[in-house]
Design a protein around this motif. Structure first.
Motif, PDB file in Angstrom:
ATOM      1  N   ASP A  29       0.834  -1.202   0.000  1.00 44.49           N
ATOM      2  CA  ASP A  29       0.000   0.000   0.000  1.00 44.49           C
ATOM      3  C   ASP A  29       0.873   1.258   0.000  1.00 44.49           C
ATOM      4  O   ASP A  29       0.594   2.223  -0.711  1.00 44.49           O
ATOM      5  N   PHE A  30       1.925   1.237   0.801  1.00 45.54           N
ATOM      6  CA  PHE A  30       2.831   2.387   0.861  1.00 45.54           C
ATOM      7  C   PHE A  30       3.543   2.584  -0.473  1.00 45.54           C
ATOM      8  O   PHE A  30       3.780   3.712  -0.896  1.00 45.54           O
ATOM      9  N   ALA A  31       3.860   1.483  -1.157  1.00 47.98           N
ATOM     10  CA  ALA A  31       4.532   1.575  -2.464  1.00 47.98           C
ATOM     11  C   ALA A  31       3.636   2.224  -3.518  1.00 47.98           C
ATOM     12  O   ALA A  31       4.140   2.801  -4.483  1.00 47.98           O
ATOM     13  N   GLU A  32       2.336   2.158  -3.327  1.00 50.52           N
ATOM     14  CA  GLU A  32       1.414   2.791  -4.279  1.00 50.52           C
ATOM     15  C   GLU A  32       1.446   4.311  -4.187  1.00 50.52           C
ATOM     16  O   GLU A  32       1.117   4.994  -5.150  1.00 50.52           O
ATOM     17  N   VAL A  33       1.835   4.857  -3.028  1.00 47.78           N
ATOM     18  CA  VAL A  33       1.767   6.314  -2.853  1.00 47.78           C
ATOM     19  C   VAL A  33       3.123   6.979  -2.617  1.00 47.78           C
ATOM     20  O   VAL A  33       3.224   8.203  -2.733  1.00 47.78           O
ATOM     21  N   TYR A  34       4.161   6.213  -2.294  1.00 49.73           N
ATOM     22  CA  TYR A  34       5.489   6.786  -2.036  1.00 49.73           C
ATOM     23  C   TYR A  34       6.490   6.334  -3.104  1.00 49.73           C
ATOM     24  O   TYR A  34       6.434   5.192  -3.561  1.00 49.73           O
ATOM     25  N   THR A  35       7.420   7.222  -3.440  1.00 50.88           N
ATOM     26  CA  THR A  35       8.482   6.862  -4.382  1.00 50.88           C
ATOM     27  C   THR A  35       9.415   5.843  -3.724  1.00 50.88           C
ATOM     28  O   THR A  35       9.440   5.712  -2.491  1.00 50.88           O
ATOM     29  N   ALA A  36      10.188   5.155  -4.537  1.00 52.22           N
ATOM     30  CA  ALA A  36      11.085   4.116  -4.037  1.00 52.22           C
ATOM     31  C   ALA A  36      12.127   4.662  -3.061  1.00 52.22           C
ATOM     32  O   ALA A  36      12.620   3.926  -2.203  1.00 52.22           O
ATOM     33  N   ASP A  37      12.467   5.951  -3.178  1.00 56.31           N
ATOM     34  CA  ASP A  37      13.465   6.546  -2.285  1.00 56.31           C
ATOM     35  C   ASP A  37      12.877   7.687  -1.444  1.00 56.31           C
ATOM     36  O   ASP A  37      13.584   8.597  -1.012  1.00 56.31           O
ATOM     37  N   ALA A  38      11.568   7.633  -1.170  1.00 51.88           N
ATOM     38  CA  ALA A  38      10.895   8.683  -0.399  1.00 51.88           C
ATOM     39  C   ALA A  38      11.589   8.885   0.946  1.00 51.88           C
ATOM     40  O   ALA A  38      12.041   7.935   1.584  1.00 51.88           O
ATOM     41  N   LEU A  39      11.646  10.140   1.366  1.00 58.22           N
ATOM     42  CA  LEU A  39      12.285  10.507   2.625  1.00 58.22           C
ATOM     43  C   LEU A  39      11.230  10.957   3.621  1.00 58.22           C
ATOM     44  O   LEU A  39      10.460  11.879   3.347  1.00 58.22           O
ATOM     45  N   ASP A  40      11.205  10.311   4.787  1.00 60.39           N
ATOM     46  CA  ASP A  40      10.326  10.721   5.883  1.00 60.39           C
ATOM     47  C   ASP A  40      11.189  11.463   6.884  1.00 60.39           C
ATOM     48  O   ASP A  40      11.959  10.858   7.621  1.00 60.39           O
ATOM     49  N   ARG A  41      11.073  12.777   6.908  1.00 62.97           N
ATOM     50  CA  ARG A  41      11.896  13.601   7.799  1.00 62.97           C
ATOM     51  C   ARG A  41      11.519  13.435   9.271  1.00 62.97           C
ATOM     52  O   ARG A  41      12.211  13.946  10.140  1.00 62.97           O
ATOM     53  N   GLU A  42      10.445  12.707   9.552  1.00 64.41           N
ATOM     54  CA  GLU A  42      10.019  12.461  10.934  1.00 64.41           C
ATOM     55  C   GLU A  42      10.601  11.165  11.482  1.00 64.41           C
ATOM     56  O   GLU A  42      10.435  10.870  12.661  1.00 64.41           O
ATOM     57  N   ILE A 132       4.500  10.519  -3.472  1.00 60.72           N
ATOM     58  CA  ILE A 132       5.133  11.322  -2.427  1.00 60.72           C
ATOM     59  C   ILE A 132       6.627  11.002  -2.390  1.00 60.72           C
ATOM     60  O   ILE A 132       7.014   9.845  -2.242  1.00 60.72           O
ATOM     61  N   ALA A 133       7.448  12.051  -2.503  1.00 65.49           N
ATOM     62  CA  ALA A 133       8.896  11.886  -2.461  1.00 65.49           C
ATOM     63  C   ALA A 133       9.481  12.308  -1.113  1.00 65.49           C
ATOM     64  O   ALA A 133      10.596  11.907  -0.768  1.00 65.49           O
ATOM     65  N   GLU A 134       8.713  13.113  -0.365  1.00 64.23           N
ATOM     66  CA  GLU A 134       9.224  13.613   0.906  1.00 64.23           C
ATOM     67  C   GLU A 134       8.055  13.980   1.817  1.00 64.23           C
ATOM     68  O   GLU A 134       7.036  14.488   1.353  1.00 64.23           O
ATOM     69  N   HIS A 135       8.219  13.706   3.117  1.00 62.90           N
ATOM     70  CA  HIS A 135       7.184  14.022   4.111  1.00 62.90           C
ATOM     71  C   HIS A 135       7.843  14.642   5.340  1.00 62.90           C
ATOM     72  O   HIS A 135       8.914  14.209   5.760  1.00 62.90           O
ATOM     73  N   TRP A 136       7.206  15.656   5.884  1.00 61.45           N
ATOM     74  CA  TRP A 136       7.567  16.183   7.187  1.00 61.45           C
ATOM     75  C   TRP A 136       6.312  16.744   7.828  1.00 61.45           C
ATOM     76  O   TRP A 136       5.299  16.912   7.164  1.00 61.45           O
ATOM     77  N   ALA A 137       6.365  16.992   9.132  1.00 63.69           N
ATOM     78  CA  ALA A 137       5.147  17.389   9.842  1.00 63.69           C
ATOM     79  C   ALA A 137       5.453  18.399  10.940  1.00 63.69           C
ATOM     80  O   ALA A 137       6.566  18.454  11.460  1.00 63.69           O
ATOM     81  N   ASN A 138       4.436  19.166  11.270  1.00 58.72           N
ATOM     82  CA  ASN A 138       4.422  20.010  12.461  1.00 58.72           C
ATOM     83  C   ASN A 138       3.321  19.439  13.338  1.00 58.72           C
ATOM     84  O   ASN A 138       2.177  19.350  12.910  1.00 58.72           O
ATOM     85  N   ARG A 139       3.702  19.051  14.577  1.00 62.82           N
ATOM     86  CA  ARG A 139       2.746  18.400  15.465  1.00 62.82           C
ATOM     87  C   ARG A 139       2.709  19.129  16.802  1.00 62.82           C
ATOM     88  O   ARG A 139       3.702  19.721  17.220  1.00 62.82           O
ATOM     89  N   ASP A 140       1.604  19.015  17.501  1.00 62.75           N
ATOM     90  CA  ASP A 140       1.489  19.575  18.844  1.00 62.75           C
ATOM     91  C   ASP A 140       1.879  18.486  19.835  1.00 62.75           C
ATOM     92  O   ASP A 140       1.035  17.915  20.537  1.00 62.75           O
ATOM     93  N   ASP A 141       3.179  18.185  19.887  1.00 64.26           N
ATOM     94  CA  ASP A 141       3.663  17.114  20.753  1.00 64.26           C
ATOM     95  C   ASP A 141       3.489  17.438  22.237  1.00 64.26           C
ATOM     96  O   ASP A 141       3.270  16.544  23.048  1.00 64.26           O
TER      97      ASP A 141
END
Length: 174
Positions: A29-42, A132-141
């Protein structure tokens, strides 16, 4: 969120699907929406994993710590190759949550207290070719930590956290 049929030319739908599969999606499922080298900055785990496998690992870590996890999306906007989602994440901590320092060292471990939480987040996605090639987030931790009873910690909870952290650090060395 309800199941979404993703149109590969619809970046907003792809990002909505990415949020949806965090709770129950497979690596495929993740492969359907993320590139093979996607970066999760979190993701600060070690070794760093890019692509669908890395994002799935992050989702699996969240799933192990929180049950009934969900994201209620309030707004989705796109500007060029950036898609931004404003959402509320909610769930219940039923497992241990581990925080990592950049580089993968265990920073803190939070044993479950069985409490629920609901916090706002903004997720940023950089798109490439409909994925999606890159993801990052702002959260209320801070709000999440307070709702889960991590802050301010009681003396007994501090002892539990220290024991859990030592155990996680020993396990990481194996």
């Amino acid at each position: 969120m309800s199941a979404t049929s993703v149109d590969p030319t619809d970046d907003k739908a792809t990002c909505l699907r990415a949020m949806e599969i965090m709770n129950a999606g497979t690596v495929e499922d993740f492969a359907e929406v993320y590139t093979a080298d996607a970066l999760d900055r979190e993701d600060h785990e070690h070794p760093p994993l890019r692509g669908p496998e890395g994002l799935h690992r992050s989702a699996s870590r969240l799933r192990a710590a929180y049950s009934d996890m969900r994201w209620d999306v309030h707004a989705v906007v796109q500007d060029g190759d950036l898609v931004v989602l404003h959402a509320t994440m909610s769930g219940q901590q039923t497992g241990t949550a581990t925080a990592f320092k950049p580089g993968g060292e265990v920073a803190a471990v939070f044993p479950s207290r069985g409490r629920t939480f609901s916090v706002t987040q903004t997720h940023w996605f950089r798109m490439e070719g409909g994925k999606i090639a890159e993801h990052w987030a702002n959260r209320d931790d801070l709000a999440m930590c307070r709702q889960l009873g991590w802050l301010p910690p009681t003396p007994a909870y501090i002892v539990k956290m220290v024991r859990a952290r030592r155990q996680a650090q020993r396990a990481a060395k194996v």
